[in-house]
Design an enzyme around this catalytic site. Sequence first.
Site, PDB file in Angstrom:
ATOM      1  N   TYR A 143      75.854  36.684  35.107  1.00 43.88           N
ATOM      2  CA  TYR A 143      75.855  38.057  35.350  1.00 43.88           C
ATOM      3  C   TYR A 143      76.792  38.489  36.585  1.00 43.88           C
ATOM      4  O   TYR A 143      76.926  39.469  36.765  1.00 43.88           O
ATOM      5  CB  TYR A 143      74.354  38.576  35.723  1.00 43.88           C
ATOM      6  CG  TYR A 143      73.752  39.012  34.188  1.00 43.88           C
ATOM      7  CD1 TYR A 143      73.424  38.187  33.215  1.00 43.88           C
ATOM      8  CD2 TYR A 143      73.052  40.228  34.093  1.00 43.88           C
ATOM      9  CE1 TYR A 143      72.953  38.349  32.168  1.00 43.88           C
ATOM     10  CE2 TYR A 143      72.332  40.575  33.016  1.00 43.88           C
ATOM     11  CZ  TYR A 143      72.040  39.818  31.955  1.00 43.88           C
ATOM     12  OH  TYR A 143      71.539  40.207  30.741  1.00 43.88           O
ATOM     13  N   LYS A 194      71.859  24.627  28.406  1.00 52.54           N
ATOM     14  CA  LYS A 194      72.868  24.101  27.645  1.00 52.54           C
ATOM     15  C   LYS A 194      73.654  22.751  28.112  1.00 52.54           C
ATOM     16  O   LYS A 194      74.861  22.979  27.988  1.00 52.54           O
ATOM     17  CB  LYS A 194      73.653  25.233  27.063  1.00 52.54           C
ATOM     18  CG  LYS A 194      74.573  25.046  25.884  1.00 52.54           C
ATOM     19  CD  LYS A 194      73.866  25.093  24.461  1.00 52.54           C
ATOM     20  CE  LYS A 194      74.862  24.605  23.429  1.00 52.54           C
ATOM     21  NZ  LYS A 194      74.210  24.359  22.164  1.00 52.54           N
ATOM     22  N   ASP A 226      69.509  26.829  22.219  1.00 50.62           N
ATOM     23  CA  ASP A 226      69.590  27.052  20.919  1.00 50.62           C
ATOM     24  C   ASP A 226      68.355  26.435  20.196  1.00 50.62           C
ATOM     25  O   ASP A 226      67.463  27.147  19.582  1.00 50.62           O
ATOM     26  CB  ASP A 226      70.702  26.585  19.996  1.00 50.62           C
ATOM     27  CG  ASP A 226      71.010  25.109  20.348  1.00 50.62           C
ATOM     28  OD1 ASP A 226      70.383  24.551  21.474  1.00 50.62           O
ATOM     29  OD2 ASP A 226      71.759  24.595  19.582  1.00 50.62           O
ATOM     30  N   ASP A 250      67.514  36.385  29.888  1.00 51.42           N
ATOM     31  CA  ASP A 250      67.544  37.875  29.322  1.00 51.42           C
ATOM     32  C   ASP A 250      67.297  37.887  27.702  1.00 51.42           C
ATOM     33  O   ASP A 250      66.516  38.518  27.073  1.00 51.42           O
ATOM     34  CB  ASP A 250      68.908  38.255  29.366  1.00 51.42           C
ATOM     35  CG  ASP A 250      69.144  39.613  28.795  1.00 51.42           C
ATOM     36  OD1 ASP A 250      68.184  40.795  29.030  1.00 51.42           O
ATOM     37  OD2 ASP A 250      70.195  39.852  28.207  1.00 51.42           O
ATOM     38  N   ASP A 254      63.050  38.725  25.636  1.00 49.94           N
ATOM     39  CA  ASP A 254      63.042  39.457  24.491  1.00 49.94           C
ATOM     40  C   ASP A 254      62.496  38.997  23.292  1.00 49.94           C
ATOM     41  O   ASP A 254      61.521  39.400  22.448  1.00 49.94           O
ATOM     42  CB  ASP A 254      64.473  40.237  24.138  1.00 49.94           C
ATOM     43  CG  ASP A 254      64.864  41.627  24.813  1.00 49.94           C
ATOM     44  OD1 ASP A 254      64.205  41.700  25.834  1.00 49.94           O
ATOM     45  OD2 ASP A 254      65.518  42.294  24.287  1.00 49.94           O
TER      46      ASP A 254
END
Length: 364
Positions: A143, A194, A226, A250, A254
């Site tokens: 970000y 990752k 993942d 983020d 959700d």
Amino acid sequence: MTQLYRITLLPGDGIGPEIMSVAVDVLKAVGQQLELTFEFQEALLGGAAIEATGEPLPAKTLELCKSSDAVLLAAIGAPQYDTLPRHQRPETGLLGLRSGLGLFANLRPAKILPQLIDASSLKREVVEGVDIMVVRELTGGIYFGQPKGVFATESGEKRGVNTMAYTESEIDRIGRVAFETARKRRKQLCSVDKANVLEVSQLWRDRITALAADYPDVELSHLYVDNAAMQLVRNPRQFDTIVTGNLFGDILSDEAAMLTGSIGMLPSASLGASGSGLFEPVHGSAPDIAGQDKANPLAQVLSAAMLLRYGLDQPVASDRIEQAVLTVLDAGHRTGDILSEGMTLLGCKAMGQELIQTLESLQG
Ligand code: IPM
Ligand code: MG
């Protein structure tokens, strides 16, 4: 003696002002019961600020937030601002506020409430008992990493760039918040990265692993992002506390939120090393139902409860608000987003009135 707290309110856009007004009434009511005095000051953020000043985060707003004991935000954004240049968008205001207040740690609880279990899109036996805390790094990673932008290449073609970067100290400070958080819960921490592909993630994993030595009572595990996304829908009960970077957090927050069936129920807290924290619902500004008295104010009210717990260290007041929310749900009151058969449909204001009455009776 009554304790005085200064709270900056950022009602923002869409349903923001409606749900904020309920949360303020609830704070006042609980304040009266427990001898806490709140001095509220309202400021502009997002679209509301763009309309009034041309920018999404006016300097005055940041100043007010910095000088208060805690900040309560509702929601920002509306379709008419989506085409503005990036520096003028509501989202840029929110990111500026997070970074301006140094709020590097974002706590997003996703807990299934037994009263709402059938609102989940997953089977009851999968989501029953889910109680997850996502600790998301909030002021670093892709970000904010440099370089960023859209640049012309030698061939004249444009190239868009963002940079995922973390320093050791950035990883350590969010790591410590996560270990401390896990320690107060079921003492299991899962770090998500990752590291099989990204160097920045390898450094993340190495630092989190090193920190674990200071928290021998917390059981640490690692997952690739993942796999974590898959495990969250396959068997969400395996998770207690999750720590991850800004972008992965983020997305996963959700996903975790939706396990509970109602994003309209979920609060969040953003905290820095010191200074005022920022408390806001996970959901957005829902422009489609704004101004119609249909919004669910409960995530906003629960954000006020988080403000009391994490921002002002007032756990008794926080417990009382959370209890009132559960009691109102037990009585069968629902807004449209969480309505199920046999329950009573209430608007935003009426839900607020139920909460106030319940608070009075809880004091009883
Ligand atoms: C969130 C939101 C924000 C984010 C947007 C509105 C900038 O999606 O709080 O999760 O990406 O952090
Ligand atoms: Mg998000």
